[in-house]
Design a protein around this motif. Sequence first.
Motif, mmCIF file in Angstrom:
data_model
loop_
_atom_site.group_PDB
_atom_site.id
_atom_site.type_symbol
_atom_site.label_atom_id
_atom_site.label_comp_id
_atom_site.label_asym_id
_atom_site.label_seq_id
_atom_site.Cartn_x
_atom_site.Cartn_y
_atom_site.Cartn_z
ATOM 1 N N SER B 67 0.851 -1.188 0.000
ATOM 2 C CA SER B 67 0.000 0.000 0.000
ATOM 3 C C SER B 67 0.890 1.243 0.000
ATOM 4 C CB SER B 67 -0.852 0.000 1.262
ATOM 5 O OG SER B 67 0.008 0.191 2.382
ATOM 6 N N HIS B 68 0.277 2.386 0.264
ATOM 7 C CA HIS B 68 0.987 3.656 0.410
ATOM 8 C C HIS B 68 2.000 3.635 1.548
ATOM 9 C CE1 HIS B 68 -2.431 3.461 3.087
ATOM 10 N NE2 HIS B 68 -1.769 4.268 3.895
ATOM 11 N N ARG B 69 1.717 2.848 2.594
ATOM 12 C CA ARG B 69 2.655 2.797 3.737
ATOM 13 C C ARG B 69 3.773 1.830 3.359
ATOM 14 N NH1 ARG B 69 1.713 5.470 7.858
ATOM 15 N NH2 ARG B 69 -0.535 5.450 7.594
ATOM 16 N N ILE B 116 1.177 0.825 -4.236
ATOM 17 C CA ILE B 116 0.145 1.601 -4.920
ATOM 18 C C ILE B 116 -0.668 2.366 -3.871
ATOM 19 C CG2 ILE B 116 -1.810 1.499 -6.505
ATOM 20 C CD1 ILE B 116 -0.594 -1.129 -7.590
ATOM 21 N N PRO B 117 -0.689 3.680 -3.986
ATOM 22 C CA PRO B 117 -1.301 4.491 -2.938
ATOM 23 C C PRO B 117 -2.789 4.738 -3.116
ATOM 24 C CG PRO B 117 -0.162 5.903 -4.473
ATOM 25 C CD PRO B 117 -0.008 4.509 -5.002
ATOM 26 N N ILE B 118 -3.430 3.943 -3.921
ATOM 27 C CA ILE B 118 -4.887 3.986 -3.985
ATOM 28 C C ILE B 118 -5.338 2.808 -3.127
ATOM 29 C CG2 ILE B 118 -6.897 3.835 -5.504
ATOM 30 C CD1 ILE B 118 -5.084 6.342 -5.911
ATOM 31 N N GLY B 149 -8.004 -0.152 6.652
ATOM 32 C CA GLY B 149 -8.824 0.685 5.778
ATOM 33 C C GLY B 149 -9.111 -0.018 4.459
ATOM 34 N N ALA B 150 -8.133 -0.749 3.940
ATOM 35 C CA ALA B 150 -8.307 -1.438 2.665
ATOM 36 C C ALA B 150 -9.369 -2.522 2.752
ATOM 37 C CB ALA B 150 -6.974 -2.033 2.208
ATOM 38 N N CYS B 151 -9.634 -2.983 3.970
ATOM 39 C CA CYS B 151 -10.665 -4.017 4.135
ATOM 40 C C CYS B 151 -12.057 -3.439 3.931
ATOM 41 C CB CYS B 151 -10.556 -4.661 5.510
ATOM 42 S SG CYS B 151 -8.980 -5.483 5.730
ATOM 43 N N TYR B 179 -6.413 2.534 12.591
ATOM 44 C CA TYR B 179 -6.752 3.845 12.030
ATOM 45 C C TYR B 179 -6.727 3.835 10.514
ATOM 46 C CZ TYR B 179 -6.674 6.151 16.524
ATOM 47 O OH TYR B 179 -6.982 6.524 17.796
ATOM 48 N N SER B 180 -7.605 4.623 9.933
ATOM 49 C CA SER B 180 -7.505 5.003 8.530
ATOM 50 C C SER B 180 -7.370 6.518 8.593
ATOM 51 C CB SER B 180 -8.773 4.586 7.787
ATOM 52 O OG SER B 180 -8.788 5.147 6.498
ATOM 53 N N CYS B 181 -6.202 7.034 8.275
ATOM 54 C CA CYS B 181 -5.887 8.436 8.528
ATOM 55 C C CYS B 181 -6.169 8.731 10.008
ATOM 56 C CB CYS B 181 -6.661 9.366 7.591
ATOM 57 S SG CYS B 181 -6.403 8.988 5.855
HETATM 58 C C1 LIG Z 1 -9.319 4.585 -2.728
HETATM 59 C C2 LIG Z 1 -8.745 5.536 -1.751
HETATM 60 N N1 LIG Z 1 -9.539 6.107 -0.833
HETATM 61 C C3 LIG Z 1 -9.021 6.970 0.062
HETATM 62 C C4 LIG Z 1 -7.686 7.281 0.031
HETATM 63 C C5 LIG Z 1 -7.100 8.266 1.040
HETATM 64 N N2 LIG Z 1 -6.280 7.496 1.993
HETATM 65 C C6 LIG Z 1 -4.951 7.409 1.873
HETATM 66 S S1 LIG Z 1 -4.274 6.439 3.022
HETATM 67 C C7 LIG Z 1 -5.740 6.162 3.763
HETATM 68 C C8 LIG Z 1 -5.844 5.309 5.001
HETATM 69 C C9 LIG Z 1 -5.980 3.881 4.730
HETATM 70 O O1 LIG Z 1 -5.953 3.204 5.939
HETATM 71 P P1 LIG Z 1 -5.347 1.750 6.024
HETATM 72 O O2 LIG Z 1 -5.715 0.978 4.829
HETATM 73 O O3 LIG Z 1 -5.747 1.179 7.340
HETATM 74 O O4 LIG Z 1 -3.790 1.966 5.948
HETATM 75 P P2 LIG Z 1 -2.824 2.733 6.950
HETATM 76 O O5 LIG Z 1 -2.726 4.136 6.481
HETATM 77 O O6 LIG Z 1 -3.378 2.618 8.321
HETATM 78 O O7 LIG Z 1 -1.529 2.030 6.810
HETATM 79 C C10 LIG Z 1 -6.759 6.808 3.079
HETATM 80 C C11 LIG Z 1 -8.167 6.735 3.456
HETATM 81 C C12 LIG Z 1 -6.898 6.671 -0.960
HETATM 82 N N3 LIG Z 1 -5.600 6.928 -1.079
HETATM 83 N N4 LIG Z 1 -7.436 5.791 -1.811
#
Ligand SMILES: Cc1ncc(C[n+]2csc(CCOP(=O)(O)OP(=O)(O)O)c2C)c(N)n1
Lengths: 353, 309
Positions: B67-69, B116-118, B149-151, B179-181
């Motif tokens: 993911s983005h992290r 991938i940060p989506i 959050g991805a769940c 947390y999600s954000c």
């Molecule tokens: C489809 C989509 N929705 C919203 C966002 C905005 N967003 C970026 S990171 C994030 C949090 C996701 O939380 P989680 O999956 O738990 O990952 P964590 O940040 O906790 O590692 C959100 C909502 C995004 N990047 N893509």
Amino acid sequence: MDIRKSKNHAETIKILTQAFLKEGTSNVVLSQGIDDGFYETLKGISKKYPKQCFDLPCSENASVGMSLGAATYGLTPILCFQRVEFALLALEQLINNSSKYYFLAGGRRRNSCLFRFVIGRGWGQGPSHSQSLEGIFAQIPDVKVYLPVFPEDSRYVFNTFSAGKAPSISLEHRWIHFSKPSLISVKSNSPYVVKEGSDVSIVATSYYVLLCSKIAYKANEIGVSLEVINLFCISPLDIKVIMDSANKTKRLICIDLNNTGSYSTSSEVIASVTLAGLKLSCPPQNLHSHSSYTPSSPFLASQHYLNCEDIGKAISNVLDLDASRKEKLIRLCKSLDKTNHSDVPSELFQGPF
Amino acid sequence: MSLEIRYPIDFLEFYHKAAKMRALQLAIAKHYESQMMRCPVHLSIGQEHWLPLFTKYFQSNDRCFSSHRSHSMYMGVGGDEEKLIAELHGDSQGALSGAGGSMHLKDLDKGLEASIPIVGSSIGIALGSAFAAKHLNSKILTVVYFGDGACEEGILHESLNMAKIFNLPILFLCENNGYSCNTSLSKRQPLRSMSRFCAPHNIKNESIARLESYPNIDNKIKKSFNKAREEPFFLEVYSYRLYEHCGHKVDKDMGDRSIEEYTREFNIDPINSMVNLYDSVAKKMEDSIHFYSDIIERYTNRNKERFGK
Ligand SMILES: Cc1ncc(C[n+]2csc(CCOP(=O)(O)OP(=O)(O)O)c2C)c(N)n1
């Protein structure tokens, strides 16, 4: 070659798919309900190549993602959706992970695969199964977007898609599955002339290429000479053939499957040739369906779609014809319109899809 | 459970590795303020302790999708640290030559195929990677890393289903940091466990508790990797992020978070525990912060010149 005996477009796609699967076991085909034969284009294929054919659940986004990933890691997939609208649930993967994957990997990862999405028409398809939506896909950089008309078009698509760096999308109008060979060999993804003429250039997509060709042959009878161009590949868009044609005729009509004239394939073609400096003797025409959405009823749907009469009127608008020839042209075009069965590709067609 | 039992000395080398991962991120956080790393950065400070065990079982042919992290998986596969630092600085020497920044990290030579940060998006591609591996009989494991959050995204559920239908060699690795954000899990989902999504798809799963002992974590990660080489498997890791969702600041009370919660979690932070327990780990941490800071300063100074500052 006897055209009447030659294979139609659907049969050709089936032959191409068989050859594709025979080529190697890493070539695979995926489709919901694959055993049903996908409008004859995959008929019997999953029985013949069971290890390379995969049925899918109703999970379009994951199916597209899976195809893209599989294409990167050793397979060459063809993924089929019965209607292009189903791909709307997969735009996320298509837009986020197709050609961008190549970009981010600095060219070290490719995902060439083929997506076959069908555009519906007729037999009450209505507003949810008849949109073409090609502009959405054409906005994805480096993804090739085709609107095949003749068997030769699909032959080109099948023969070339796996060499790309990103996916190719073939938007197959349901009614072009019945087309017969044009006997024109397609050697590139550029638009090409289907019928030569000197008075008006008509650039058409998909099923409308067939209508316009019919009109062009008929119009010859009254001395109106139409040049019909099959746009074929809308992205990347190569306008050279269109420029050459319109520079000669000085008159341009663009016809597409879209329901509005803005942000459409035709508006893109017109913008592109304008930017390239094309000078016409009168403003170009941009022809599209008459209403935002296709109604289901065959009686209403026939008012929604462009017919030969509509196209005849557009032709007469760009030509300086005297009143009687104008009327004659429109009448001639109108005579090509079916009075019955306007909601099926041929009288032999049996519903529902 | 005493700290000696939770983090026994047998795993010392792993604590050293974990400390280095923390150090790299602390060094990034420290220098981020100077505004010379001009891309959004999602640090995983607080979430690193188990990563050295991921490294232990991730094989050289395996493919990972994040993911983005993405720093977690980048460090987990043993990605080149200097290339990460260069990428954050938008430098052409970066892991993606500057094309991706923090949120798209890759190390194609080490098996990090994509970040991938989506949210949820990498799951689809990972499914294809596993599908290809299975079809080609190539004994490659695909690991896809995502958060709680991805769940909430449809693609996870589509992909769990398809992974099972096709019986793919894939490990769904979900890090549940609550947390999600800035929005806590309790506001977003009715139940706390992400593993609950496995049962409907008949997928086996394992979960690692927040204060799981290191030998247990080792066993569970080993089991998950082994199982996933044969059939889809889901591993949930409970953890806590100490820094803000995106950026370089400590997150004590942003959004749904309270100082009480933060303090409680900070006090049980696994890396802090390892540092408190073993002097050598503390030393490793300190040395590594200096080591990485020196590299970062080189790039930061170069950027300052380029920006004319
Ligand atoms: C489809 C989509 N929705 C919203 C966002 C905005 N967003 C970026 S990171 C994030 C949090 C996701 O939380 P989680 O999956 O738990 O990952 P964590 O940040 O906790 O590692 C959100 C909502 C995004 N990047 N893509």
